[in-house]
Design a protein around this motif. Structure first.
Motif, mmCIF file in Angstrom:
data_model
loop_
_atom_site.group_PDB
_atom_site.id
_atom_site.type_symbol
_atom_site.label_atom_id
_atom_site.label_comp_id
_atom_site.label_asym_id
_atom_site.label_seq_id
_atom_site.Cartn_x
_atom_site.Cartn_y
_atom_site.Cartn_z
ATOM 1 N N ARG A 21 -37.095 14.926 40.789
ATOM 2 C CA ARG A 21 -36.575 16.552 40.467
ATOM 3 C C ARG A 21 -35.743 16.931 41.969
ATOM 4 N NH1 ARG A 21 -40.768 18.230 36.982
ATOM 5 N NH2 ARG A 21 -42.033 19.303 38.495
ATOM 6 N N CYS A 22 -36.664 16.266 42.280
ATOM 7 C CA CYS A 22 -36.231 16.317 44.072
ATOM 8 C C CYS A 22 -35.889 15.599 44.927
ATOM 9 C CB CYS A 22 -37.083 17.844 44.958
ATOM 10 S SG CYS A 22 -39.738 16.767 44.819
ATOM 11 N N ILE A 23 -35.090 14.971 44.755
ATOM 12 C CA ILE A 23 -34.752 13.704 45.036
ATOM 13 C C ILE A 23 -33.754 13.558 46.773
ATOM 14 C CG2 ILE A 23 -32.893 12.437 43.636
ATOM 15 C CD1 ILE A 23 -35.842 10.055 45.333
ATOM 16 N N ASP A 24 -32.957 14.434 45.766
ATOM 17 C CA ASP A 24 -32.115 15.005 47.274
ATOM 18 C C ASP A 24 -32.801 15.169 48.558
ATOM 19 O OD1 ASP A 24 -29.952 14.075 45.315
ATOM 20 O OD2 ASP A 24 -29.761 16.141 44.798
ATOM 21 N N ASN A 25 -33.422 15.947 48.138
ATOM 22 C CA ASN A 25 -33.853 16.485 49.053
ATOM 23 C C ASN A 25 -35.363 15.959 49.906
ATOM 24 O OD1 ASN A 25 -33.017 19.159 49.214
ATOM 25 N ND2 ASN A 25 -34.536 19.871 47.333
ATOM 26 N N ILE A 26 -36.074 15.408 49.255
ATOM 27 C CA ILE A 26 -36.995 13.855 50.507
ATOM 28 C C ILE A 26 -36.377 12.290 50.642
ATOM 29 C CG2 ILE A 26 -38.558 15.586 48.972
ATOM 30 C CD1 ILE A 26 -39.268 12.921 47.237
ATOM 31 N N SER A 27 -34.641 11.776 50.315
ATOM 32 C CA SER A 27 -34.498 10.618 49.543
ATOM 33 C C SER A 27 -34.549 10.304 51.241
ATOM 34 C CB SER A 27 -33.423 10.803 48.948
ATOM 35 O OG SER A 27 -32.326 11.373 49.569
ATOM 36 N N ASP A 28 -34.291 10.683 51.984
ATOM 37 C CA ASP A 28 -34.558 10.498 53.538
ATOM 38 C C ASP A 28 -35.647 10.039 54.497
ATOM 39 O OD1 ASP A 28 -31.608 10.284 53.494
ATOM 40 O OD2 ASP A 28 -31.835 12.064 55.334
ATOM 41 N N ALA A 29 -36.901 10.974 54.146
ATOM 42 C CA ALA A 29 -38.020 11.029 54.338
ATOM 43 C C ALA A 29 -38.182 10.001 53.433
ATOM 44 C CB ALA A 29 -38.696 11.681 54.004
ATOM 45 N N MET A 30 -38.604 9.815 52.780
ATOM 46 C CA MET A 30 -39.103 8.409 51.585
ATOM 47 C C MET A 30 -38.457 7.467 51.614
ATOM 48 S SD MET A 30 -39.495 8.977 47.764
ATOM 49 C CE MET A 30 -41.044 9.855 47.049
ATOM 50 N N ALA A 31 -37.063 7.218 51.868
ATOM 51 C CA ALA A 31 -36.532 6.017 52.653
ATOM 52 C C ALA A 31 -37.585 5.366 53.927
ATOM 53 C CB ALA A 31 -35.161 5.669 52.732
ATOM 54 N N THR A 32 -37.587 6.303 54.601
ATOM 55 C CA THR A 32 -38.129 6.024 56.028
ATOM 56 C C THR A 32 -39.473 5.749 55.642
ATOM 57 O OG1 THR A 32 -37.419 7.824 57.062
ATOM 58 C CG2 THR A 32 -38.790 6.847 58.986
ATOM 59 N N ILE A 70 -57.354 4.779 31.750
ATOM 60 C CA ILE A 70 -56.887 4.241 32.059
ATOM 61 C C ILE A 70 -56.405 4.797 33.888
ATOM 62 C CG2 ILE A 70 -53.753 5.513 32.265
ATOM 63 C CD1 ILE A 70 -54.789 3.610 29.722
ATOM 64 N N SER A 71 -55.698 3.737 34.585
ATOM 65 C CA SER A 71 -55.878 3.755 36.236
ATOM 66 C C SER A 71 -54.589 4.745 36.428
ATOM 67 C CB SER A 71 -55.970 2.765 36.941
ATOM 68 O OG SER A 71 -56.982 2.394 36.399
ATOM 69 N N ILE A 72 -54.305 5.337 37.339
ATOM 70 C CA ILE A 72 -53.221 6.456 37.479
ATOM 71 C C ILE A 72 -52.922 6.321 39.529
ATOM 72 C CG2 ILE A 72 -51.806 9.050 36.992
ATOM 73 C CD1 ILE A 72 -53.112 9.367 34.404
ATOM 74 N N LEU A 73 -52.139 5.322 39.317
ATOM 75 C CA LEU A 73 -51.788 5.751 41.137
ATOM 76 C C LEU A 73 -51.060 7.167 41.678
ATOM 77 C CD1 LEU A 73 -51.464 1.812 40.786
ATOM 78 C CD2 LEU A 73 -52.900 2.677 42.425
ATOM 79 N N PRO A 74 -51.008 7.148 42.680
ATOM 80 C CA PRO A 74 -49.691 8.008 43.129
ATOM 81 C C PRO A 74 -48.599 7.895 42.870
ATOM 82 C CG PRO A 74 -51.749 7.510 44.633
ATOM 83 C CD PRO A 74 -51.911 6.747 43.211
ATOM 84 N N ALA A 75 -47.749 8.800 42.722
ATOM 85 C CA ALA A 75 -46.356 8.347 42.908
ATOM 86 C C ALA A 75 -45.173 7.929 44.317
ATOM 87 C CB ALA A 75 -45.627 9.848 42.341
ATOM 88 N N PHE A 76 -45.749 7.939 44.667
ATOM 89 C CA PHE A 76 -45.557 7.118 46.511
ATOM 90 C C PHE A 76 -45.974 5.741 45.904
ATOM 91 C CE2 PHE A 76 -45.054 6.109 50.568
ATOM 92 C CZ PHE A 76 -44.004 6.082 50.726
ATOM 93 N N SER A 77 -47.161 5.450 45.434
ATOM 94 C CA SER A 77 -47.557 4.210 45.174
ATOM 95 C C SER A 77 -47.009 3.347 44.051
ATOM 96 C CB SER A 77 -49.007 4.368 45.159
ATOM 97 O OG SER A 77 -49.492 3.043 44.911
ATOM 98 N N LYS A 78 -46.080 4.034 43.339
ATOM 99 C CA LYS A 78 -45.328 3.457 42.382
ATOM 100 C C LYS A 78 -44.029 3.320 42.929
ATOM 101 C CE LYS A 78 -47.762 6.175 38.157
ATOM 102 N NZ LYS A 78 -47.650 6.785 37.573
ATOM 103 N N VAL A 79 -43.418 4.241 43.308
ATOM 104 C CA VAL A 79 -41.962 4.133 44.558
ATOM 105 C C VAL A 79 -42.154 2.385 45.212
ATOM 106 C CG1 VAL A 79 -40.669 4.604 46.215
ATOM 107 C CG2 VAL A 79 -41.284 6.809 44.211
ATOM 108 N N VAL A 80 -42.885 2.686 45.992
ATOM 109 C CA VAL A 80 -42.839 1.507 46.973
ATOM 110 C C VAL A 80 -43.394 0.536 46.465
ATOM 111 C CG1 VAL A 80 -44.664 0.326 48.612
ATOM 112 C CG2 VAL A 80 -44.016 2.892 48.623
#
Length: 139
Positions: A21-32, A70-80
């Motif tokens: 939902r907030c990818i436009d605001n966090i995409s640079d930081a997430m890519a880094t 059922i194991s649920i990982l952090p969202a950032f873990s799924k992105v990586v």
């Protein structure tokens, strides 16, 4: 890159739909951050921590064997994981390093279909062998 929209959240409290939902605001930081993980070759322990929830299957609810985790990982873990998977599969495909009978963890393939195809191949091989032997005997 696409990740399945889920409402379930890991121990960090974020579902995958939150960063979407907030990818436009966090995409640079997430890519880094993703690039840092890849460049360092180190997957942080905090991203390996899952929230495990027992899910009832059937039978007596008081018996642990009637539940599966059922194991649920952090969202950032799924992105990586998705970025690394995409890069790895692209490299392997471009360099023809994937065995044609590799079916597990492959898009549009299944291990059960592979098993079925192998059973048919064995049956056909046996049938052909039997026909061959019958031909030789009858000559």
């Amino acid at each position: 890159m696409s990740l399945k929209n889920t409402k379930s959240a890991g121990y960090d409290g974020l579902s995958i739909s939150t960063p979407k939902r907030c990818i436009d605001n966090i995409s640079d930081a997430m890519a880094t951050a993703v690039n840092d993980v890849i460049a360092s070759g180190c997957f942080p322990d905090s991203l390996k921590t899952a929230q495990v929830t027992p899910i009832y299957k059937k039978g007596d609810k008081s018996k642990t064997e009637n539940y599966h985790p059922i194991s649920i990982l952090p969202a950032f873990s799924k992105v990586v994981e998705k970025v690394i998977y995409t890069q790895l599969m692209t490299f392997l495909s471009q360099h023809n390093l994937i065995f044609e009978n590799q079916n597990g963890f492959m898009k549009n393939k299944s291990t059960s279909k592979n098993f079925h195809n192998n059973v048919i191949a064995i049956v056909l091989k046996h049938a052909i062998t039997t026909i061959y032997i019958t031909k030789q005997i009858s000559l």
